[in-house]
Design a protein around this motif. Structure first.
Motif, PDB file in Angstrom:
ATOM      1  N   LYS A 132     -66.614-103.119  16.537  1.00  0.00           N
ATOM      2  CA  LYS A 132     -65.880-103.933  15.573  1.00  0.00           C
ATOM      3  C   LYS A 132     -66.016-103.377  14.156  1.00  0.00           C
ATOM      4  N   GLU A 133     -67.012-102.514  13.948  1.00  0.00           N
ATOM      5  CA  GLU A 133     -67.271-101.947  12.631  1.00  0.00           C
ATOM      6  C   GLU A 133     -66.673-100.556  12.457  1.00  0.00           C
ATOM      7  N   LEU A 134     -65.851-100.103  13.419  1.00  0.00           N
ATOM      8  CA  LEU A 134     -65.209 -98.803  13.298  1.00  0.00           C
ATOM      9  C   LEU A 134     -64.206 -98.795  12.140  1.00  0.00           C
ATOM     10  N   PRO A 135     -64.022 -97.611  11.433  1.00  0.00           N
ATOM     11  CA  PRO A 135     -64.628 -96.317  11.747  1.00  0.00           C
ATOM     12  C   PRO A 135     -66.027 -96.120  11.180  1.00  0.00           C
ATOM     13  N   GLY A 136     -66.500 -97.045  10.331  1.00  0.00           N
ATOM     14  CA  GLY A 136     -67.802 -96.868   9.703  1.00  0.00           C
ATOM     15  C   GLY A 136     -68.935 -96.690  10.701  1.00  0.00           C
ATOM     16  N   ALA A 137     -68.895 -97.434  11.818  1.00  0.00           N
ATOM     17  CA  ALA A 137     -69.977 -97.357  12.806  1.00  0.00           C
ATOM     18  C   ALA A 137     -70.074 -95.985  13.459  1.00  0.00           C
ATOM     19  N   SER A 138     -68.986 -95.219  13.440  1.00  0.00           N
ATOM     20  CA  SER A 138     -68.987 -93.906  14.088  1.00  0.00           C
ATOM     21  C   SER A 138     -69.928 -92.932  13.399  1.00  0.00           C
ATOM     22  N   LEU A 139     -70.269 -93.186  12.130  1.00  0.00           N
ATOM     23  CA  LEU A 139     -71.177 -92.291  11.417  1.00  0.00           C
ATOM     24  C   LEU A 139     -72.562 -92.290  12.048  1.00  0.00           C
ATOM     25  N   PHE A 140     -72.884 -93.345  12.784  1.00  0.00           N
ATOM     26  CA  PHE A 140     -74.173 -93.420  13.459  1.00  0.00           C
ATOM     27  C   PHE A 140     -74.123 -92.798  14.854  1.00  0.00           C
ATOM     28  N   TYR A 141     -72.907 -92.561  15.390  1.00  0.00           N
ATOM     29  CA  TYR A 141     -72.747 -92.033  16.742  1.00  0.00           C
ATOM     30  C   TYR A 141     -71.653 -90.960  16.750  1.00  0.00           C
ATOM     31  N   PRO A 142     -71.959 -89.777  16.219  1.00  0.00           N
ATOM     32  CA  PRO A 142     -70.972 -88.695  16.212  1.00  0.00           C
ATOM     33  C   PRO A 142     -70.797 -88.103  17.604  1.00  0.00           C
ATOM     34  N   LEU A 143     -69.888 -87.142  17.713  1.00  0.00           N
ATOM     35  CA  LEU A 143     -69.605 -86.494  18.982  1.00  0.00           C
ATOM     36  C   LEU A 143     -70.133 -85.067  18.986  1.00  0.00           C
ATOM     37  N   ASN A 144     -70.694 -84.658  20.098  1.00  0.00           N
ATOM     38  CA  ASN A 144     -71.139 -83.284  20.311  1.00  0.00           C
ATOM     39  C   ASN A 144     -70.059 -82.590  21.127  1.00  0.00           C
ATOM     40  N   ILE A 145     -69.429 -81.548  20.556  1.00  0.00           N
ATOM     41  CA  ILE A 145     -68.297 -80.890  21.220  1.00  0.00           C
ATOM     42  C   ILE A 145     -68.625 -79.412  21.467  1.00  0.00           C
ATOM     43  N   ARG A 146     -68.507 -79.003  22.718  1.00  0.00           N
ATOM     44  CA  ARG A 146     -68.732 -77.610  23.096  1.00  0.00           C
ATOM     45  C   ARG A 146     -67.436 -77.058  23.685  1.00  0.00           C
ATOM     46  N   VAL A 147     -66.895 -76.033  23.018  1.00  0.00           N
ATOM     47  CA  VAL A 147     -65.613 -75.466  23.465  1.00  0.00           C
ATOM     48  C   VAL A 147     -65.776 -74.774  24.804  1.00  0.00           C
ATOM     49  N   GLU A 150     -71.862 -72.231  20.593  1.00  0.00           N
ATOM     50  CA  GLU A 150     -72.739 -73.311  20.152  1.00  0.00           C
ATOM     51  C   GLU A 150     -71.909 -74.566  19.908  1.00  0.00           C
ATOM     52  N   PRO A 151     -72.423 -75.737  20.253  1.00  0.00           N
ATOM     53  CA  PRO A 151     -71.656 -76.966  20.042  1.00  0.00           C
ATOM     54  C   PRO A 151     -71.566 -77.319  18.571  1.00  0.00           C
ATOM     55  N   VAL A 152     -70.509 -78.031  18.198  1.00  0.00           N
ATOM     56  CA  VAL A 152     -70.366 -78.546  16.843  1.00  0.00           C
ATOM     57  C   VAL A 152     -70.383 -80.074  16.908  1.00  0.00           C
ATOM     58  N   THR A 153     -70.807 -80.669  15.822  1.00  0.00           N
ATOM     59  CA  THR A 153     -70.834 -82.125  15.728  1.00  0.00           C
ATOM     60  C   THR A 153     -69.589 -82.588  14.997  1.00  0.00           C
ATOM     61  N   ARG A 154     -68.949 -83.621  15.506  1.00  0.00           N
ATOM     62  CA  ARG A 154     -67.725 -84.139  14.901  1.00  0.00           C
ATOM     63  C   ARG A 154     -67.886 -85.629  14.597  1.00  0.00           C
ATOM     64  N   THR A 155     -67.498 -85.999  13.377  1.00  0.00           N
ATOM     65  CA  THR A 155     -67.493 -87.393  12.953  1.00  0.00           C
ATOM     66  C   THR A 155     -66.093 -87.967  13.119  1.00  0.00           C
ATOM     67  N   VAL A 156     -66.004 -89.230  13.480  1.00  0.00           N
ATOM     68  CA  VAL A 156     -64.729 -89.939  13.542  1.00  0.00           C
ATOM     69  C   VAL A 156     -64.409 -90.447  12.140  1.00  0.00           C
ATOM     70  N   LEU A 157     -63.352 -89.898  11.532  1.00  0.00           N
ATOM     71  CA  LEU A 157     -62.964 -90.311  10.183  1.00  0.00           C
ATOM     72  C   LEU A 157     -62.151 -91.602  10.193  1.00  0.00           C
ATOM     73  N   ASN A 158     -61.350 -91.769  11.239  1.00  0.00           N
ATOM     74  CA  ASN A 158     -60.498 -92.964  11.304  1.00  0.00           C
ATOM     75  C   ASN A 158     -60.077 -93.205  12.744  1.00  0.00           C
ATOM     76  N   ILE A 159     -59.507 -94.363  12.991  1.00  0.00           N
ATOM     77  CA  ILE A 159     -59.035 -94.710  14.337  1.00  0.00           C
ATOM     78  C   ILE A 159     -57.592 -95.189  14.258  1.00  0.00           C
ATOM     79  N   ASP A 160     -56.887 -95.017  15.366  1.00  0.00           N
ATOM     80  CA  ASP A 160     -55.507 -95.491  15.487  1.00  0.00           C
ATOM     81  C   ASP A 160     -55.447 -96.400  16.702  1.00  0.00           C
TER      82      ASP A 160
END
Length: 378
Positions: free
Chosen positions: A232-247, A252-262
């Motif tokens: 319910k606190e998105l997108p702000g809550a996503s800063l506490f739970y980023p994504l680990n993405i490995r191509v 090496e994996p990169v970390t991605r933050t959710v800036l916004n939601i649709d």
């Protein structure tokens, strides 16, 4: 190299650590709260206090001044090189129809290439795709040059970010600063400290930095399920739970933050690209693990340096600041302890960090990391 620093706490005037007038041709960085930077009075006061032909502004999610973190304030660092030089170029994403790749190419093309050692980027953080920006820059860059930098912030408001060079800060701007000279000793590193958890899944639908589906399911639905009530606190809550993405398994994996939601199409807008078929996993962290990440970044940046750094340009992610809360300054104390108490720390909390991995020179967009650029002259 001569360095003058100043801070402007909320409601106060500029406080300098020494006389600015002693500098000959300084490059001046000013990072501050977005609402302060968009004030006409602030801009006029700043150029009056620091008269120079080269002043770069950037909005932040927290200002870094030595080992202190300030909010609703502004900080300044002026660098007066003795045997080196610099060039500053700017571009606006609106001029390129928000094509970040072409914007990056244009910035580098406008910089003199002879004896170019390093580029430091200060990008707006609302519209630019940081992954495409660094890719565009490096496509036109000599192999001997490197890139670091950050994407500006707006605290946890996520309303707009501001950047400028020699003018009032504005939206959409990206600044590239080229550093030149054989005497320059520039090193850099980036590290996080976040810990992956839960099952590793596959991105099945995405376009650039817009993530639509994971394992064939709507990305936002799946992410919200993991967050539970915090969704319910998105997108702000996503800063506490980023994504680990490995191509792929070789990168090496990169970390991605959710800036916004649709919510309309159940998608998430990330700070950088999320290629289809990449593996993705949620991440979390403790204060101690983030401080350890800052320590790793400092040790990597100091590795193989010829000289003690005079200045550390620090770009750390807003998500780290929010997780660490009252203990956030511990990561700066750790960095200072490793690089040397006499080195000047300066920078901002960001919406994205730019630096190569330790294993190669190619720049990547990171999220949720501590990124350091250490500078000195021999």
């Amino acid at each position: 190299m001569k360095i003058v620093q100043a801070k402007r706490p909320a409601g106060e005037n500029w406080i300098k650590n020494r006389e600015f007038e002693s500098l000959q041709n300084p490059l001046v960085f000013v990072f501050g709260d977005r609402k302060l930077l968009e004030s006409d009075d602030f801009y006029q006061e700043t150029i009056a206090a620091f008269p120079t032909r080269h002043i770069v502004f950037g909005s932040s999610a927290g200002e870094i001044y030595h080992q202190d973190i300030l909010d609703n304030s502004a900080v300044m660092t002026a660098i007066d090189f003795e045997t080196s030089s610099f060039e500053v170029r700017k571009a606006n994403c609106c001029e390129f129809q928000q094509d970040s790749d072409e914007l990056g190419k244009a910035l580098v093309a406008n910089l003199p290439q002879e004896n170019l050692r390093h580029i430091f980027v200060i990008s707006e953080g609302s519209f630019v795709n940081g992954s495409k920006l660094v890719k565009g820059m490096e496509s036109n860059l000599d192999q001997e040059s490197s890139v670091t930098g950050g994407m500006c912030g707006d605290n946890d408001r996520f309303e707009k970010t501001l950047v400028s060079y020699n003018e009032k800060p504005k939206e959409g701007e990206v600044i590239a600063i080229g550093f030149y000279g054989e005497s320059l000793d520039i090193s850099y590193a980036s590290s996080g400290g976040w810990i992956p958890f839960g099952p590793e899944r596959v991105i099945t639908k995405a376009q650039g930095n817009i993530l639509y589906e994971i394992d064939g399911m709507p990305a936002l639905d799946l992410y919200s399920k993991y967050l539970g009530e915090k969704s319910k606190e998105l997108p702000g809550a996503s800063l506490f739970y980023p994504l680990n993405i490995r191509v792929n398994d070789q990168t090496e994996p990169v970390t991605r933050t959710v800036l916004n939601i649709d919510k309309e199409n159940n998608s998430m807008i990330l700070a950088g690209n999320a290629p289809v078929n990449s593996k993705v996993q949620l991440m979390m962290a403790s204060v101690d693990s983030l401080v350890e990440g800052a320590s790793k970044a400092a040790k990597k940046a100091m590795k193989n340096r010829k000289n003690k750094p005079s200045l550390a340009l620090v770009v750390s992610c807003i998500g780290r600041k929010l997780v660490m809360d009252q203990r956030a300054e511990e990561e700066l104390e750790e960095v200072s302890e490793i690089i040397g108490q006499d080195s000047f720390l300066f920078g901002f909390y960001s919406y994205g960090e730019m630096a190569p991995f330790e294993t190669n020179r190619f720049c990547e967009l990171h999220n949720q990391t501590m990124t350091l650029t250490l500078i000195s002259e021999s």
